[in-house]
Design a protein around this motif. Structure first.
Motif, PDB file in Angstrom:
ATOM      1  N   THR A 150      13.464 -26.544  57.111  1.00 37.25           N
ATOM      2  CA  THR A 150      14.209 -26.277  58.272  1.00 37.25           C
ATOM      3  C   THR A 150      14.632 -27.460  58.928  1.00 37.25           C
ATOM      4  OG1 THR A 150      14.636 -24.941  60.040  1.00 37.25           O
ATOM      5  CG2 THR A 150      12.306 -25.916  59.741  1.00 37.25           C
ATOM      6  N   GLY A 151      15.516 -27.714  59.857  1.00 40.97           N
ATOM      7  CA  GLY A 151      15.916 -28.914  60.522  1.00 40.97           C
ATOM      8  C   GLY A 151      17.224 -28.720  60.963  1.00 40.97           C
ATOM      9  N   ARG A 152      17.618 -29.539  61.694  1.00 36.47           N
ATOM     10  CA  ARG A 152      19.065 -29.380  62.123  1.00 36.47           C
ATOM     11  C   ARG A 152      20.288 -29.778  61.178  1.00 36.47           C
ATOM     12  NH1 ARG A 152      18.739 -32.297  68.263  1.00 36.47           N
ATOM     13  NH2 ARG A 152      16.941 -31.027  68.865  1.00 36.47           N
ATOM     14  N   GLN A 153      19.851 -30.561  60.134  1.00 31.16           N
ATOM     15  CA  GLN A 153      20.905 -30.873  59.067  1.00 31.16           C
ATOM     16  C   GLN A 153      20.800 -29.886  57.887  1.00 31.16           C
ATOM     17  OE1 GLN A 153      21.398 -35.168  58.065  1.00 31.16           O
ATOM     18  NE2 GLN A 153      20.354 -35.605  60.328  1.00 31.16           N
ATOM     19  N   VAL A 154      19.835 -28.892  58.123  1.00 25.68           N
ATOM     20  CA  VAL A 154      19.456 -28.106  56.696  1.00 25.68           C
ATOM     21  C   VAL A 154      20.604 -26.871  57.125  1.00 25.68           C
ATOM     22  CG1 VAL A 154      17.834 -26.600  55.764  1.00 25.68           C
ATOM     23  CG2 VAL A 154      17.121 -28.617  56.644  1.00 25.68           C
ATOM     24  N   ARG A 155      21.151 -26.611  55.696  1.00 25.34           N
ATOM     25  CA  ARG A 155      22.087 -25.556  55.663  1.00 25.34           C
ATOM     26  C   ARG A 155      21.461 -24.143  55.709  1.00 25.34           C
ATOM     27  NH1 ARG A 155      24.468 -22.839  51.448  1.00 25.34           N
ATOM     28  NH2 ARG A 155      23.708 -24.198  49.897  1.00 25.34           N
ATOM     29  N   ALA A 156      21.229 -23.338  57.092  1.00 31.88           N
ATOM     30  CA  ALA A 156      20.509 -22.222  57.317  1.00 31.88           C
ATOM     31  C   ALA A 156      21.024 -21.312  56.216  1.00 31.88           C
ATOM     32  CB  ALA A 156      20.632 -21.933  58.856  1.00 31.88           C
ATOM     33  N   GLY A 157      19.852 -20.605  55.675  1.00 36.03           N
ATOM     34  CA  GLY A 157      20.345 -19.511  54.800  1.00 36.03           C
ATOM     35  C   GLY A 157      20.408 -19.929  53.248  1.00 36.03           C
ATOM     36  N   ALA A 158      20.325 -21.463  53.086  1.00 32.21           N
ATOM     37  CA  ALA A 158      20.469 -21.657  51.486  1.00 32.21           C
ATOM     38  C   ALA A 158      19.448 -21.105  50.774  1.00 32.21           C
ATOM     39  CB  ALA A 158      20.262 -23.391  51.512  1.00 32.21           C
ATOM     40  N   ASP A 159      19.945 -20.662  49.490  1.00 27.57           N
ATOM     41  CA  ASP A 159      18.995 -19.950  48.644  1.00 27.57           C
ATOM     42  C   ASP A 159      18.518 -20.942  47.454  1.00 27.57           C
ATOM     43  OD1 ASP A 159      17.566 -18.471  47.041  1.00 27.57           O
ATOM     44  OD2 ASP A 159      19.183 -17.169  46.233  1.00 27.57           O
ATOM     45  N   LEU A 160      17.083 -21.517  47.743  1.00 28.70           N
ATOM     46  CA  LEU A 160      16.576 -22.450  46.893  1.00 28.70           C
ATOM     47  C   LEU A 160      15.947 -21.736  45.363  1.00 28.70           C
ATOM     48  CD1 LEU A 160      14.769 -24.860  49.295  1.00 28.70           C
ATOM     49  CD2 LEU A 160      17.039 -25.131  48.245  1.00 28.70           C
ATOM     50  N   GLY A 161      16.017 -20.452  45.507  1.00 27.58           N
ATOM     51  CA  GLY A 161      15.469 -19.833  44.347  1.00 27.58           C
ATOM     52  C   GLY A 161      13.977 -19.994  43.714  1.00 27.58           C
ATOM     53  N   THR A 162      13.800 -19.828  42.643  1.00 29.00           N
ATOM     54  CA  THR A 162      12.564 -19.977  42.190  1.00 29.00           C
ATOM     55  C   THR A 162      12.563 -21.526  41.539  1.00 29.00           C
ATOM     56  OG1 THR A 162      12.103 -17.743  41.743  1.00 29.00           O
ATOM     57  CG2 THR A 162      10.959 -19.329  40.522  1.00 29.00           C
ATOM     58  N   ARG A 163      11.702 -22.577  41.963  1.00 29.13           N
ATOM     59  CA  ARG A 163      11.417 -23.833  41.531  1.00 29.13           C
ATOM     60  C   ARG A 163      10.465 -23.684  40.528  1.00 29.13           C
ATOM     61  NH1 ARG A 163      16.286 -25.518  43.751  1.00 29.13           N
ATOM     62  NH2 ARG A 163      15.600 -27.405  42.593  1.00 29.13           N
ATOM     63  N   SER A 164      10.938 -24.547  39.395  1.00 27.30           N
ATOM     64  CA  SER A 164      10.113 -24.384  38.243  1.00 27.30           C
ATOM     65  C   SER A 164       8.556 -25.331  38.487  1.00 27.30           C
ATOM     66  CB  SER A 164      10.495 -24.839  36.928  1.00 27.30           C
ATOM     67  OG  SER A 164      11.264 -26.041  37.057  1.00 27.30           O
ATOM     68  N   THR A 165       8.606 -26.023  39.367  1.00 31.68           N
ATOM     69  CA  THR A 165       7.536 -26.905  39.677  1.00 31.68           C
ATOM     70  C   THR A 165       7.493 -27.253  41.133  1.00 31.68           C
ATOM     71  OG1 THR A 165       6.602 -29.154  39.199  1.00 31.68           O
ATOM     72  CG2 THR A 165       8.950 -28.861  38.921  1.00 31.68           C
ATOM     73  N   PHE A 166       6.306 -27.366  41.564  1.00 33.83           N
ATOM     74  CA  PHE A 166       6.035 -27.964  43.097  1.00 33.83           C
ATOM     75  C   PHE A 166       6.663 -29.297  43.247  1.00 33.83           C
ATOM     76  CE2 PHE A 166       1.687 -25.738  43.760  1.00 33.83           C
ATOM     77  CZ  PHE A 166       2.236 -24.460  43.491  1.00 33.83           C
ATOM     78  N   ALA A 167       6.898 -30.078  41.948  1.00 33.39           N
ATOM     79  CA  ALA A 167       7.277 -31.429  42.223  1.00 33.39           C
ATOM     80  C   ALA A 167       8.669 -31.762  42.399  1.00 33.39           C
ATOM     81  CB  ALA A 167       7.061 -31.996  41.002  1.00 33.39           C
ATOM     82  N   ASP A 168       9.339 -30.378  42.720  1.00 32.05           N
ATOM     83  CA  ASP A 168      10.876 -30.513  43.017  1.00 32.05           C
ATOM     84  C   ASP A 168      10.535 -30.892  44.858  1.00 32.05           C
ATOM     85  OD1 ASP A 168      11.530 -29.584  40.746  1.00 32.05           O
ATOM     86  OD2 ASP A 168      12.487 -27.794  41.246  1.00 32.05           O
ATOM     87  N   LEU A 169       9.687 -30.541  45.234  1.00 35.07           N
ATOM     88  CA  LEU A 169       9.769 -30.939  46.737  1.00 35.07           C
ATOM     89  C   LEU A 169       9.397 -32.295  46.797  1.00 35.07           C
ATOM     90  CD1 LEU A 169       9.162 -30.431  49.951  1.00 35.07           C
ATOM     91  CD2 LEU A 169       6.848 -29.645  49.280  1.00 35.07           C
ATOM     92  N   GLY A 170       8.319 -33.094  46.381  1.00 29.57           N
ATOM     93  CA  GLY A 170       8.402 -34.284  45.902  1.00 29.57           C
ATOM     94  C   GLY A 170       9.546 -35.162  45.762  1.00 29.57           C
TER      95      GLY A 170
END
Length: 392
Positions: free
Chosen positions: A348-368
């Motif tokens: 979340t944040g003011r520049q984040v598109r609210a409601g965006a569907d990030l689905g199932t990421r195959s690895t935690f490394a997508d965050l990094g």
């Protein structure tokens, strides 16, 4: 949120974690009042049931329906084998392990224990896999009589040392951990040595906040290394410094509770103009998950939700807040160990598109990888950035 899983991974049965669902199973037993997490979309990736009530906050107006999503929402799977804190945190920061840390379900070899005992000049009790609270109840009285160190492990790659603070002063316990680190971390590749000091009397022992983790150094470059190399601050709150062996960190703050952890996050947000604040809230895991305390876990989620509602209005126009976890720790199962689960990804944040569907990421490394792109220090070796999926 240390230990907040949201459902078993496809390979959970290999770890004995079939049917684990930390949040879902808690909700089935204890109704939760978590309006802030609901509004951020947690209910899209975790079964939360009916809301008891919706509380007005500065970030979420009173009476808002629980299906309002003020964040991009998804879930993450762990690509690395294992289910411990080191593996989860390292993967979030860009390291995907190709093999698990070694585990010792039958305890450590006689040679290791003898070498440890000689070096510490103390006898050893235990040397088995056990619940931390149960083993101090079982062996604490003998420890008080003899001064012998209580050594135990778990389903994770850990060598844990418990001692009463009036029998073994905390600095001596830390030195014992440093000895064990050389023997089992450097010698055998064990992921962590953990100091587990406690106080009290037989039948009333209580672990203290002087826990300390001695983790292996990350085997490769992490996001933390990249951010500090770019002369940006990295503030580590809670046990983050321990999990990364103090590498890639410019300021570390250790905490005694999740509430203090959230206070330190707010302090850091006020002090840091541009940089990375990385906090671990460990009470979910240590105080409630490992103790199979369902009600306590639920109440801690509600306390966190209140603190989160206070924090959200403090986000500035270009700030980004991510709420996630490192593994599961389902308090409703017979096991007192971590569980192999998906973890939530709330962004979340003011520049984040609210409601965006990030689905199932195959690895935690997508965050990094996403954070690396934001800070302009990528690409990392692993992960796929989802920055383009969340920006307005």
């Amino acid at each position: 949120m240390d230990g907040i899983g949201i459902g078993e991974l496809p390979d959970a049965s290999r770890y004995g974690d079939q049917d684990s669902n930390t949040v879902g199973n808690i909700v089935r037993r204890v109704p939760l009042t978590i309006p802030t997490l609901r509004a951020l979309g947690l209910g899209r990736v975790a079964p939360l049931g009916e809301a008891k009530s919706v509380l007005g906050t500065a970030a979420i107006s009173a009476g808002s329906p629980v299906n309002v999503v003020a964040a991009a929402v998804g879930r993450m799977a762990e690509a690395s084998p294992g289910k411990d804190s080191v593996t989860g945190h390292w993967e979030m920061m860009g390291i995907v392990l190709d093999r698990p840390f070694p585990v010792f379900p039958n305890g450590f070899s006689a040679e290791i224990i003898e070498a440890f005992s000689r070096a510490t000049r103390r006898d050893v009790l235990g040397n088995k896999a056990a619940s931390g609270t149960q083993i101090i109840d079982e062996l604490g009285p003998e420890h008080l009589r003899t001064g012998a160190l209580i050594v135990y492990t778990s389903a994770d790659s850990v060598f844990q040392i418990a001692a009463h603070e009036q029998v073994v002063p905390v600095p001596e316990l830390y030195r014992a951990c440093e000895i064990a680190y050389k023997l089992v971390a450097e010698g055998l590749g064990v992921g962590r040595v953990i100091a587990r000091p406690f106080v009290g009397t037989p039948g009333h022992f209580m672990r203290t906040a002087n826990r300390r983790d001695f983790a292996l150094k990350p085997p490769a470059e992490t996001l933390l290394d990249r951010v500090t190399a770019a002369s940006l601050p990295v503030v580590a709150i809670g046990k983050i410094e321990d999990l990364f062996a103090a590498r890639g960190i410019t300021q570390a703050v250790h905490t005694t509770s999740d509430d203090e952890g959230m206070t330190e996050v707010e302090h850091a947000m006020a002090q840091v103009d541009r940089g990375f604040i990385f906090a671990n809230l460990v009470d979910f895991d240590t105080q409630y998950g490992h103790r199979n305390d369902v009600d306590g876990y639920a109440r801690n989620l509600e306390r966190f939700d209140v603190r989160l509602s206070r924090l959200l209005p403090q986000l500035r126009g270009n700030d980004l807040l991510v709420v996630t976890a490192d593994h599961g720790n389902d308090p409703t199962t017979p096991s007192t160990d971590h569980s192999r689960e998906y973890v939530p990804l709330l962004v979340t944040g003011r520049q984040v598109r609210a409601g965006a569907d990030l689905g199932t990421r195959s690895t935690f490394a997508d965050l990094g990888q996403t954070l690396a792109e934001i800070f302009g220090v990528g690409p990392l070796a692993h992960g796929t950035s989802f920055l383009h999926e969340i920006t307005t």
